[in-house]
Motif scaffolding. Structure first.
Motif, short mmCIF file in Angstrom:
data_model
loop_
_atom_site.label_atom_id
_atom_site.label_comp_id
_atom_site.label_asym_id
_atom_site.label_seq_id
_atom_site.Cartn_x
_atom_site.Cartn_y
_atom_site.Cartn_z
N THR A 32 49.20 21.12 51.07
CA THR A 32 48.55 20.49 52.22
C THR A 32 47.66 19.33 51.79
N ALA A 33 46.86 19.57 50.75
CA ALA A 33 45.98 18.51 50.24
C ALA A 33 46.80 17.31 49.78
N SER A 34 47.94 17.56 49.13
CA SER A 34 48.78 16.46 48.64
C SER A 34 49.39 15.68 49.80
N ILE A 35 49.82 16.38 50.84
CA ILE A 35 50.40 15.70 52.01
C ILE A 35 49.35 14.80 52.66
N PHE A 36 48.13 15.30 52.79
CA PHE A 36 47.05 14.46 53.34
C PHE A 36 46.81 13.25 52.45
N TYR A 37 46.85 13.47 51.15
CA TYR A 37 46.65 12.37 50.21
C TYR A 37 47.75 11.32 50.39
N PHE A 38 49.02 11.77 50.48
CA PHE A 38 50.12 10.82 50.67
C PHE A 38 49.92 10.02 51.96
N ARG A 39 49.54 10.75 53.00
CA ARG A 39 49.41 10.09 54.31
C ARG A 39 48.28 9.07 54.31
N LEU A 40 47.18 9.38 53.65
CA LEU A 40 46.03 8.47 53.64
C LEU A 40 46.23 7.31 52.67
N PHE A 41 46.55 7.64 51.42
CA PHE A 41 46.57 6.62 50.39
C PHE A 41 47.94 5.94 50.24
N ARG A 95 33.49 1.02 61.89
CA ARG A 95 34.79 1.30 61.26
C ARG A 95 34.81 2.68 60.62
N HIS A 96 33.69 3.04 60.00
CA HIS A 96 33.61 4.36 59.36
C HIS A 96 33.73 5.48 60.40
N ARG A 97 33.06 5.29 61.56
CA ARG A 97 33.15 6.31 62.60
C ARG A 97 34.58 6.43 63.11
N LEU A 98 35.24 5.28 63.25
CA LEU A 98 36.62 5.29 63.72
C LEU A 98 37.52 6.05 62.74
N VAL A 99 37.38 5.75 61.44
CA VAL A 99 38.19 6.42 60.42
C VAL A 99 37.85 7.90 60.32
N SER A 100 36.55 8.22 60.40
CA SER A 100 36.13 9.63 60.31
C SER A 100 36.73 10.45 61.44
N GLY A 101 36.75 9.87 62.65
CA GLY A 101 37.35 10.59 63.78
C GLY A 101 38.83 10.82 63.58
N GLN A 102 39.54 9.81 63.06
CA GLN A 102 40.97 9.96 62.80
C GLN A 102 41.23 11.02 61.73
N MET A 103 40.39 11.03 60.69
CA MET A 103 40.57 12.01 59.62
C MET A 103 40.23 13.42 60.09
N MET A 123 38.76 23.35 53.44
CA MET A 123 39.24 22.16 54.13
C MET A 123 38.11 21.17 54.38
N SER A 124 36.92 21.68 54.66
CA SER A 124 35.76 20.80 54.87
C SER A 124 35.42 20.04 53.59
N LEU A 125 35.44 20.73 52.46
CA LEU A 125 35.17 20.07 51.18
C LEU A 125 36.25 19.02 50.88
N LEU A 126 37.51 19.39 51.14
CA LEU A 126 38.61 18.44 50.93
C LEU A 126 38.44 17.22 51.83
N TYR A 127 38.05 17.45 53.08
CA TYR A 127 37.83 16.34 54.02
C TYR A 127 36.73 15.41 53.53
N LEU A 128 35.61 15.97 53.07
CA LEU A 128 34.50 15.14 52.61
C LEU A 128 34.88 14.31 51.38
N VAL A 129 35.61 14.93 50.44
CA VAL A 129 36.03 14.20 49.23
C VAL A 129 37.00 13.08 49.60
N CYS A 130 38.02 13.40 50.42
CA CYS A 130 39.00 12.38 50.81
C CYS A 130 38.33 11.27 51.62
N ARG A 131 37.42 11.64 52.50
CA ARG A 131 36.73 10.62 53.32
C ARG A 131 35.96 9.66 52.44
#
Length: 685
Positions: A575-584, A607-615, A660-668
């Motif tokens: 799951t983490a890898s799929i999110f990584y592929f989709r984002l990066f 812009r950060h708020r917009l991206v944070s909401g999408q993520m 998932m919260s930790l993964l979200y914060l790191v990816c964000r």
């Protein structure tokens, strides 16, 4: 430049794109290798020392099924990841074709890149597994509570199976995906990012169908539990829920954004940006969200269930009410050998410095006649005075039935729940029993108390004088049963004593089995063995040991828990890898979009708020859907188990939300940093 050199350059120069794909593949190979190594371990092949045959069989089946599940998860992950790479590299592929590369060579290049990554990941994963084999075996022997341990061996067969499996898997994915590539014209490949996407469409009937499918799926589970236990109902529940999940992400989420697009608030502030982006992202990511939600549901239920199985609450739900129970028939030719064994065990407990309770009592057969039923029905009854002596010693409630009364106690958790669901009047009925003076009508009272000694199912308690008059018809060979009940508080903590007692009991059982087999072989030769069987059963006794049951449960539940955690780990990494592929994977495209926002004056915070909401939507909407599905499925498991296990489910959900919260914060953090570089520095592209 050779063709192979081109392939290797493409892989090594796309480290950002292929890095997480490679590491995730390595982890899945590593987990598969662990299962394969344990499957072919000599001690598992011949049976785990100190374990029951059921535990050994469970180990073999569980490890085999786990390998299949890892391969299925890997196939889904590789298929989706490879397809994501193709979409992200359309511009590169277009350039290759403009330079004169033929479609055949293009497919060959993509096939070679994926196989190079697959072969490298397989070798690295197996290498890590072999390197840490000893550590893995030490961890597994502690998880499975194996006193004899797992000996080190070089997993040659496991390594070979892992390598062949993943080479075939990567080969299959590579062939399927490369043959699906369509040779689009050069303009479409080269300008894929600039081609405007049409507005996603929805249909109200499909939106309604999503909710109807979900209701029908959940309803099938309820009907299965309350009315009819049918495999087709379970299958329809799964299929309808999966259909509802895909319709939800493909139709309902898009419909929601289209609805917001037609509202007046669409033109307020930055809502237009969020909704306009959201409607396209919802359609583009729908399949990814649905796959994550469905697989997450399975993973959450599996891990929660295995955690529940490993708990003491489920482990002792149907156990005996004492540490050790020895049972033997009181027939005319029965010997006192079982008494010798009981005294030997009690002396061993006292010698170890523990206080023990030692009880010897009998239960007596009685025939009873249920209303409206035909046939022969028998139960065993214990005198109230004997029961109260036993109950006092093991900490159970004392009972005092009146003359003419019979008490029936629940012998399992399911029977206990059955008694609790009855009204007070339903628990009482008139029942005829056979006595020495003929049939007698007595009052049967079912008590919502759980008490169990050995294998007795119908366990009655009656006044001493009533039990003395109970009878069975002539011609039925049913003798009184003698029970030796031994209880001590340290049965779980004093493992050395538990092993000593277990050796006494298991040695007797082995001797009996050998003698029985010898007599059986003799009977096959046509010889008379009736006297031999009678002599054999003179010393026979059955037993139940809490320590043995607990040890087997620890091994079985530890195995299941280990499998669940490893599979959950594989799912989380994928799951983490799929999110990584989709984002990066689309970072350059998103960077150009945010460069445009930067040029029109949109501040970084907006812009950060917009991206944070999408993520947030990307990370947590599929997870919330998965939690809903898994909660309904787990409710069904709790209903079947007839015991409250919700604490384990909420613990697993909490841990997964935290991860998932930790993964979200790191990816964000890293995603915003890369976007800002591209938005504010055009040269970074």
């Amino acid at each position: 430049m050779s063709f192979f050199k081109l392939i290797t350059n493409n892989v090594f120069r796309s480290a950002r794109t292929y890095g997480s794909y490679f590491l995730s593949s390595v982890f899945s190979v590593f987990v598969f290798f662990i299962f394969a190594m344990l499957t072919f371990h000599p001690q598992l092949q011949s049976g785990i020392t100190g374990s029951s045959a059921e535990v050994t069989l469970l180990a073999r089946m569980g490890l085999g099924v786990s390998q299949v599940l890892v391969v299925l998860l890997s196939f889904i992950f590789l298929w989706y990841s490879f397809w994501t790479f193709l979409k992200a590299r359309k511009r590169d592929l277009g350039i290759y074709m403009m330079l004169g590369m033929k479609p055949k060579d293009l497919r060959k290049m993509l096939f070679g890149e994926n196989m190079l990554i697959g072969f490298s990941a397989s070798i690295v994963g197996i290498g890590l597994g072999v390197l840490f084999t000893k550590v893995i075996l030490i961890v597994v022997q502690n998880v499975l509570a194996l006193g004899t341990g797992l000996k080190f061996y070089f997993p040659l067969v496991g390594s070979g199976l892992t390598l062949v499996t993943y080479i075939v898997l990567f080969l299959l994915v590579s062939l399927i995906m490369t043959f699906k590539i369509q040779t689009e014209n050069l303009n479409q490949l080269g300008k894929s990012d600039e081609t405007p996407m049409p507005l996603p469409k929805t249909h109200p009937l499909l939106v309604l169908g999503a909710f109807l499918s979900l209701a029908a799926g959940y309803g099938s589970l309820v009907y299965f539990l309350k009315k009819e236990a049918s495999l087709w109902l379970l299958l329809s529940c799964v299929l309808l829920t999966v259909l509802a999940t895909f319709l939800f992400f493909h139709q309902v989420t898009v419909y929601y954004y289209r609805w917001r697009r037609n509202r007046r608030t669409f033109w307020w502030g930055k809502t237009m940006l969020a909704v306009s982006e959201g409607i396209y992202r919802a359609k583009e990511n729908a399949t990814m969200y649905a796959l994550i939600a469905c697989t997450a549901s399975v993973a959450l239920v599996a891990i929660s269930t295995t955690a529940s199985l490993g708990s003491a609450q489920t482990g002792n739900r149907n156990g005996t009410s004492a540490a050790i129970v020895l049972v033997n028939n009181q027939e005319e030719n029965s010997s006192d050998y079982p008494l010798t064994v009981g005294k030997q065990i009690n002396q061993a407990i006292e010698k170890a410095g523990h206080d023990s309770f030692y009880f010897i009592g009998e239960t007596y057969p009685v025939q009873y006649f249920p209303k409206g039923e035909t046939g022969d029905f028998f139960a065993y009854a214990m005198k109230a005075s004997d029961y109260n002596q036993l109950a006092k010693g093991v900490g159970a409630k004392e009972l005092h039935p009146k003359p003419g009364e019979i008490y029936e106690l629940a012998s399992s958790i399911s029977q206990l729940n059955e008694f609790k669901q009855m009204t007070p009047s339903e628990r009482v009925e008139k029942r005829e029993v056979l006595t020495t003076s003929g049939k007698q009508t007595m009052t049967l009272k079912r008590l919502p108390l759980q008490f169990r000694i050995a294998q007795s199912y119908r366990f009655y308690i009656a006044p001493d004088e009533e039990v003395a008059r109970f009878a069975i018809p002539e011609g039925y060979e049913m003798a009184p049963m003698r029970y030796q009940v031994i209880d001590y508080d340290q049965w779980q903590s004093d493992k050395d004593l538990g092993v000593q007692i277990q050796q006494i009991l298991s040695q007797d059982r082995e001797r009996f089995d050998k003698k029985f087999q010898a007599i059986y072989d003799k009977s096959d030769q046509g010889k008379d063995t009736e006297a031999d069987y009678k002599e054999l059963y003179r010393d026979y006794y059955s037993y139940e040991s809490r320590y043995e049951v607990w040890q087997n449960q620890r091994q079985a539940n530890g195995l299941v828990l280990m499998i669940g955690l490893l599979l959950g780990g594989v799912f989380f990494i994928f799951t983490a890898s799929i999110f990584y592929f989709r984002l990066f994977g689309d970072l350059d495209k998103e960077g150009r979009y945010h460069r445009s926002l930067y040029q029109i004056g949109l501040p970084p915070k907006a812009r950060h708020r917009l991206v944070s909401g999408q993520m947030l939507q990307m990370f947590f909407i599929p997870l919330l859907v998965a939690i809903l599905h898994s909660a309904v499925a787990y409710w069904g498991i709790v209903e079947l188990a007839e015991i409250n296990l919700w604490s384990h489910f909420f613990t697993i959900i909490g841990c997964y939300l935290l991860a998932m919260s930790l993964l979200y914060l790191v990816c964000r953090f890293f995603y915003l940093r890369n976007l800002d570089e591209r938005a504010e520095s055009p040269g970074s592209f």
